[in-house]
Design an enzyme around this catalytic site. Structure first.
Site, PDB file in Angstrom:
ATOM      1  N   ASP A   1       0.828  -1.208   0.000  1.00  0.00           N
ATOM      2  CA  ASP A   1       0.000   0.000   0.000  1.00  0.00           C
ATOM      3  C   ASP A   1       0.860   1.257   0.000  1.00  0.00           C
ATOM      4  OD1 ASP A   1      -2.309  -1.371   0.124  1.00  0.00           O
ATOM      5  OD2 ASP A   1      -2.717  -0.994   2.229  1.00  0.00           O
TER       6      ASP A   1
ATOM      7  N   LYS B   1      -4.130   2.467  -2.466  1.00  0.00           N
ATOM      8  CA  LYS B   1      -5.335   3.261  -2.697  1.00  0.00           C
ATOM      9  C   LYS B   1      -5.004   4.655  -2.238  1.00  0.00           C
ATOM     10  CE  LYS B   1      -8.548  -0.178  -1.270  1.00  0.00           C
ATOM     11  NZ  LYS B   1      -7.807  -0.422  -0.067  1.00  0.00           N
TER      12      LYS B   1
ATOM     13  N   MET C   1      -7.811   8.811   9.469  1.00  0.00           N
ATOM     14  CA  MET C   1      -8.298   9.530   8.274  1.00  0.00           C
ATOM     15  C   MET C   1      -9.140  10.746   8.675  1.00  0.00           C
ATOM     16  SD  MET C   1      -9.255   6.072   6.251  1.00  0.00           S
ATOM     17  CE  MET C   1      -9.626   5.171   7.749  1.00  0.00           C
TER      18      MET C   1
HETATM   19  C1  LIG Z   1      -6.616   3.384   5.786  1.00  0.00           C
HETATM   20  S1  LIG Z   1      -6.078   3.848   7.391  1.00  0.00           S
HETATM   21  C2  LIG Z   1      -4.928   2.556   7.690  1.00  0.00           C
HETATM   22  C3  LIG Z   1      -4.579   2.407   9.140  1.00  0.00           C
HETATM   23  C4  LIG Z   1      -3.491   1.367   9.371  1.00  0.00           C
HETATM   24  N1  LIG Z   1      -3.971   0.034   9.045  1.00  0.00           N
HETATM   25  C5  LIG Z   1      -2.980   1.378  10.803  1.00  0.00           C
HETATM   26  O1  LIG Z   1      -3.165   0.384  11.513  1.00  0.00           O
HETATM   27  O2  LIG Z   1      -2.381   2.387  11.197  1.00  0.00           O
HETATM   28  C6  LIG Z   1      -5.065   5.218   7.006  1.00  0.00           C
HETATM   29  C7  LIG Z   1      -4.937   6.187   8.157  1.00  0.00           C
HETATM   30  O3  LIG Z   1      -4.095   5.650   9.184  1.00  0.00           O
HETATM   31  C8  LIG Z   1      -3.381   6.702   9.824  1.00  0.00           C
HETATM   32  N2  LIG Z   1      -1.932   6.437   9.651  1.00  0.00           N
HETATM   33  C9  LIG Z   1      -1.377   5.373   9.080  1.00  0.00           C
HETATM   34  N3  LIG Z   1      -0.033   5.427   9.152  1.00  0.00           N
HETATM   35  C10 LIG Z   1       0.270   6.582   9.791  1.00  0.00           C
HETATM   36  C11 LIG Z   1       1.494   7.225  10.187  1.00  0.00           C
HETATM   37  N4  LIG Z   1       2.682   6.668   9.940  1.00  0.00           N
HETATM   38  N5  LIG Z   1       1.404   8.404  10.840  1.00  0.00           N
HETATM   39  C12 LIG Z   1       0.207   8.965  11.114  1.00  0.00           C
HETATM   40  N6  LIG Z   1      -0.971   8.417  10.776  1.00  0.00           N
HETATM   41  C13 LIG Z   1      -0.942   7.237  10.123  1.00  0.00           C
HETATM   42  C14 LIG Z   1      -3.826   7.999   9.156  1.00  0.00           C
HETATM   43  O4  LIG Z   1      -4.923   8.501   9.883  1.00  0.00           O
HETATM   44  C15 LIG Z   1      -4.267   7.504   7.801  1.00  0.00           C
HETATM   45  O5  LIG Z   1      -5.185   8.405   7.185  1.00  0.00           O
END
Ligand SMILES: C[S@@+](CC[C@H](N)C(=O)[O-])C[C@H]1O[C@@H](n2cnc3c(N)ncnc32)[C@H](O)[C@@H]1O
Length: 235
Positions: free
Chosen positions: A28, A50, A165
């Site tokens: 991803d 995505k 998000m």
């Molecule tokens: C589709 S979700 C996926 C979440 C992911 N599976 C997790 O466990 O962190 C995407 C959201 O996760 C958060 N996110 C993921 N990685 C991040 C990071 N390294 N720093 C800050 N927010 C993060 C943000 O809010 C982003 O919009």
């Protein structure tokens, strides 16, 4: 499989072994380059990310890709940012594989909320300040505020709320939470790119966080966390 928030030191040993031995890695947008760099040079790396509102792979196409490679007898790693089962649509991919008779092993990852809590030295469930922690999404499948959010829970000052998000709906979300009784001076923190070299932390309050994010553009991916537990966050 969970790639964690970015820093490869946060991978599990199982994840590291799987990445190193993969024939194909379907990854991803949120998977960091540092994690991808651990793959074998001969591994086929395919970006199936995505990307919000930009052109991107549809979930059905991703499911087909996984099944196509796995049906060829290859060792396929489906690598997702954070934990694959937290707002990661891992469930849909598991079902698609099960329907196709493909065996799946799930390897968890450190979700961004956990990484952010550690970065800020904050216990999300500190017993003096929070009775529970809730992970919510600021987006429904159309990118709008989910219609079925539990507003009573979000406005509860005794809860720690992590918003994945958050960007598009944060102003609306915080306004409604305050309308329903969440004090405007409740601590709130925005953290972008947690555990990555371009990490950015922004301390604020529920009343100010939407404006503060707008004026300082901390970057993306971005997580917003709200609750009294963040009163003693270390930045
Ligand atoms: C589709 S979700 C996926 C979440 C992911 N599976 C997790 O466990 O962190 C995407 C959201 O996760 C958060 N996110 C993921 N990685 C991040 C990071 N390294 N720093 C800050 N927010 C993060 C943000 O809010 C982003 O919009």
């Amino acid at each position: 499989m969970g790639a964690g928030p970015g820093d490869p030191n946060l991978l599990t040993i199982a994840a590291l072994r799987a990445i190193e031995s993969a024939d194909v890695i379907l990854f991803d947008e949120l998977v960091s380059q540092d994690v991808l760099a651990l793959a074998n040079a001969s591994a086929n790396r395919v970006n199936v990310g995505k990307r919000g509102y930009k052109p991107s792979c549809k979930q059905a196409e991703i499911n087909k890709e996984i099944i196509r490679w796995a049906s060829d007898g290859l060792n396929v790693v489906r690598l997702k940012g954070g934990d694959p089962l937290i707002f990661g649509r891992g469930g849909e991919e598991i079902e698609a594989c099960a329907d196709a008779g493909i065996e799946v092993t799930i390897i968890p990852g450190v979700t961004s909320a956990q990484a952010a809590a550690a970065r800020l030295s904050v216990s999300l469930t500190h017993r003096d300040h929070a009775r529970r922690v809730q992970f919510i999404t600021g987006h429904d499948r159309h990118g709008r505020m989910p219609a079925d959010l539990n507003w009573g829970a979000i406005a509860d000052p005794g809860a720690t709320t992590v918003i994945y998000m958050p960007q598009r709906t944060l102003r609306e979300l915080t306004a409604k939470a305050m309308e329903l009784g969440l004090p405007s001076d409740t601590p709130a923190v925005a953290i972008a790119n947690v555990t990555r070299p371009n990490e950015h932390v922004l301390m604020s309050t529920v009343g100010d966080i939407a404006n503060d994010i707008e004026s300082s553009s901390p970057g993306s991916p971005l997580l917003v966390m709200i609750g009294l537990v963040f009163g003693k966050a270390r930045t």
